[in-house]
Design a protein around this motif. Structure first.
Motif, PDB file in Angstrom:
ATOM      1  N   LYS A   1       0.826  -1.201   0.000  1.00  0.00           N
ATOM      2  CA  LYS A   1       0.000   0.000   0.000  1.00  0.00           C
ATOM      3  C   LYS A   1       0.861   1.252   0.000  1.00  0.00           C
ATOM      4  N   SER A   2       1.945   1.242   0.776  1.00  0.00           N
ATOM      5  CA  SER A   2       2.840   2.403   0.818  1.00  0.00           C
ATOM      6  C   SER A   2       3.553   2.593  -0.513  1.00  0.00           C
ATOM      7  N   ALA A   3       4.035   1.502  -1.101  1.00  0.00           N
ATOM      8  CA  ALA A   3       4.791   1.584  -2.344  1.00  0.00           C
ATOM      9  C   ALA A   3       3.913   1.912  -3.535  1.00  0.00           C
ATOM     10  N   GLY A   4       2.642   1.551  -3.456  1.00  0.00           N
ATOM     11  CA  GLY A   4       1.750   1.764  -4.581  1.00  0.00           C
ATOM     12  C   GLY A   4       0.793   2.906  -4.388  1.00  0.00           C
ATOM     13  N   ILE A   5      -0.220   2.663  -3.565  1.00  0.00           N
ATOM     14  CA  ILE A   5      -1.300   3.629  -3.429  1.00  0.00           C
ATOM     15  C   ILE A   5      -0.894   4.865  -2.631  1.00  0.00           C
ATOM     16  N   GLY A   6       0.219   4.776  -1.877  1.00  0.00           N
ATOM     17  CA  GLY A   6       0.679   5.952  -1.133  1.00  0.00           C
ATOM     18  C   GLY A   6       0.995   7.108  -2.060  1.00  0.00           C
ATOM     19  N   LEU A   7       1.768   6.829  -3.104  1.00  0.00           N
ATOM     20  CA  LEU A   7       2.080   7.850  -4.105  1.00  0.00           C
ATOM     21  C   LEU A   7       0.828   8.278  -4.853  1.00  0.00           C
ATOM     22  N   ALA A   8      -0.002   7.301  -5.205  1.00  0.00           N
ATOM     23  CA  ALA A   8      -1.216   7.595  -5.961  1.00  0.00           C
ATOM     24  C   ALA A   8      -2.140   8.533  -5.194  1.00  0.00           C
ATOM     25  N   MET A   9      -2.352   8.260  -3.909  1.00  0.00           N
ATOM     26  CA  MET A   9      -3.254   9.089  -3.114  1.00  0.00           C
ATOM     27  C   MET A   9      -2.693  10.485  -2.896  1.00  0.00           C
ATOM     28  N   SER A  10      -1.373  10.604  -2.797  1.00  0.00           N
ATOM     29  CA  SER A  10      -0.762  11.930  -2.661  1.00  0.00           C
ATOM     30  C   SER A  10      -1.039  12.777  -3.901  1.00  0.00           C
ATOM     31  N   ILE A  11      -0.893  12.154  -5.072  1.00  0.00           N
ATOM     32  CA  ILE A  11      -1.164  12.864  -6.323  1.00  0.00           C
ATOM     33  C   ILE A  11      -2.648  13.212  -6.425  1.00  0.00           C
ATOM     34  N   SER A  12      -3.504  12.257  -6.068  1.00  0.00           N
ATOM     35  CA  SER A  12      -4.945  12.470  -6.147  1.00  0.00           C
ATOM     36  C   SER A  12      -5.385  13.602  -5.221  1.00  0.00           C
ATOM     37  N   GLN A  13      -4.872  13.612  -3.981  1.00  0.00           N
ATOM     38  CA  GLN A  13      -5.250  14.667  -3.037  1.00  0.00           C
ATOM     39  C   GLN A  13      -4.741  16.035  -3.487  1.00  0.00           C
ATOM     40  N   ALA A  14      -3.539  16.047  -4.059  1.00  0.00           N
ATOM     41  CA  ALA A  14      -3.007  17.305  -4.577  1.00  0.00           C
ATOM     42  C   ALA A  14      -3.880  17.829  -5.717  1.00  0.00           C
ATOM     43  N   TYR A  15      -4.336  16.914  -6.565  1.00  0.00           N
ATOM     44  CA  TYR A  15      -5.175  17.314  -7.704  1.00  0.00           C
ATOM     45  C   TYR A  15      -6.518  17.860  -7.245  1.00  0.00           C
ATOM     46  N   THR A  16      -7.210  17.142  -6.357  1.00  0.00           N
ATOM     47  CA  THR A  16      -8.525  17.599  -5.909  1.00  0.00           C
ATOM     48  C   THR A  16      -8.424  18.866  -5.059  1.00  0.00           C
TER      49      THR A  16
END
Length: 365
Positions: free
Chosen positions: A205-220
């Motif tokens: 989860k840290s290696a995958g979705i951790g980066l993804a969620m950071s990008i998603s939160q920055a976008y929204t």
């Protein structure tokens, strides 16, 4: 991971304060919103601090094999650093100065990560996480204290306070449901999986979705003030919708590419013992694809002040995820990731049905 997840679940509630209303407020109502909003932010952060300490204390019954009270309680105290500059942050977003906001946010994140490395080097062990969170909070406070903003002070106006409190309460319900939807898998994994498998899942989860969620939160985070600014300028048109769709597709494409690239970058960045997490990491990256679309949808709802609709979707998404896990009862990280992916696809039915019904409605004209 368990202590951090509890902290992250509650930390997202910071988004449920007066910020949404301040960003979309008219120029005439802004002064009253700022003073009363500041009061709400202090009440919110103080409450979150006390709630997190209570949860940390009670976690010994829910997770008896994990002693996390000290970690959870010490991280809870960081909430008390945010209210002092909260309205400055909201005003910065309201003016759409996302460049400066991103610069400060990035600097705080970098300092947090470097602090963890330094603290671990000096044998701080798990307390390295707490030290890093405090460094983040203090740097955030220091940086935003120097950002110029409209003069205001703590105040109370009955009607304005009630309006902000009502919307904040609705947003708080949505945020806690959204936060549980994002982080519930960690709690479930801690209960269903062995400690070794939980460690593999947490890493994935840290290696995958951790980066993804950071990008998603920055976008929204950038998308919301953009939509509100366009609405205040009476410039909310078809071109804006098209731009939002294209940008969301581009962001979600990053996660699809990341899912394909997992077998390449994980062995380079991490040791060979984590190779068993490849499939889980890739699947969680695909879950993030659905997440960015539904988060964009809820961001648009908030810009239109449709807080109840936002809450309805959050209930739907959480129930779908919980039901899918209850039906499958996964016993491995891959099974849990596949179950979450299936649930995330079902999430998309809600915004799809909502958007379709809007287009099918007859034109009042």
């Amino acid at each position: 991971m368990l202590a951090l997840t509890i902290h992250e679940v509650l930390r997202l509630l910071l988004r449920s304060g007066a910020g949404v209303q301040i960003i979309r407020a008219s120029d005439e109502s802004l002064p009253l919103f700022l003073g009363n909003g500041l009061l709400i932010q202090w009440l919110l952060c103080t409450s979150l601090c006390l709630i997190q300490i209570a949860i940390g204390w009670s976690a010994q019954w829910a997770f008896p094999e994990h002693d996390i009270f000290a970690l959870v309680a010490l991280m809870a105290l960081t909430y008390l650093a945010f209210p002092a500059v909260s309205t400055r942050v909201f005003l910065l977003q309201r003016s759409n100065r996302m460049g400066l906001f991103s610069l400060i946010s990035s600097a705080c994140i970098i300092v947090e990560n470097v602090t963890i490395a330094v603290a671990l080097y000096f044998d701080a062990h798990m307390m390295a996480v707490v030290i890093a969170k405090w460094c983040f909070a203090l740097l955030w406070l220091a940086c935003f204290s120097f950002v110029p903003c409209l003069s205001h002070k703590l105040s109370y106006h009955k009607d304005t306070f009630r309006l902000l409190l009502k919307s904040s309460s609705q947003l708080a319900i949505s945020e806690i449901l959204r936060s549980l939807r994002i982080n519930m898998d960690t709690f479930i994994a801690a209960r269903l999986l062995t400690p070794e498998l939980f460690g593999i899942y947490s890493f994935a989860k840290s290696a995958g979705i951790g980066l993804a969620m950071s990008i998603s939160q920055a976008y929204t985070s950038a998308l919301y003030p953009f939509i509100c600014r366009r609405a205040l300028q009476n410039n909310s048109d078809h071109n804006s919708q098209k731009l939002i769709f294209i940008t969301t597709f581009a962001v979600s494409s990053i996660f699809m590419i990341q899912a394909l690239a997992v077998p390449v970058y994980v062995p380079i960045l991490f040791s060979s013992q984590w190779q068993s997490s490849f499939d889980t990491t890739s699947l969680l990256c695909l879950v993030a694809v659905s997440s960015v679309w539904v988060d964009t949808y809820t961001t648009v709802l908030r810009s239109e002040a449709q807080y109840k609709r936002d809450c309805h979707f959050c209930v739907f998404a959480l129930v779908v995820s919980l039901l899918s896990v209850a039906i499958v009862m996964p016993s491995s990280p891959v099974q849990l990731a596949v179950t979450l992916l299936g649930g995330s696809i079902v999430w998309l039915l809600f915004p799809l049905a909502d958007i379709t019904s809007r287009y099918l409605q007859p034109d009042p004209a």
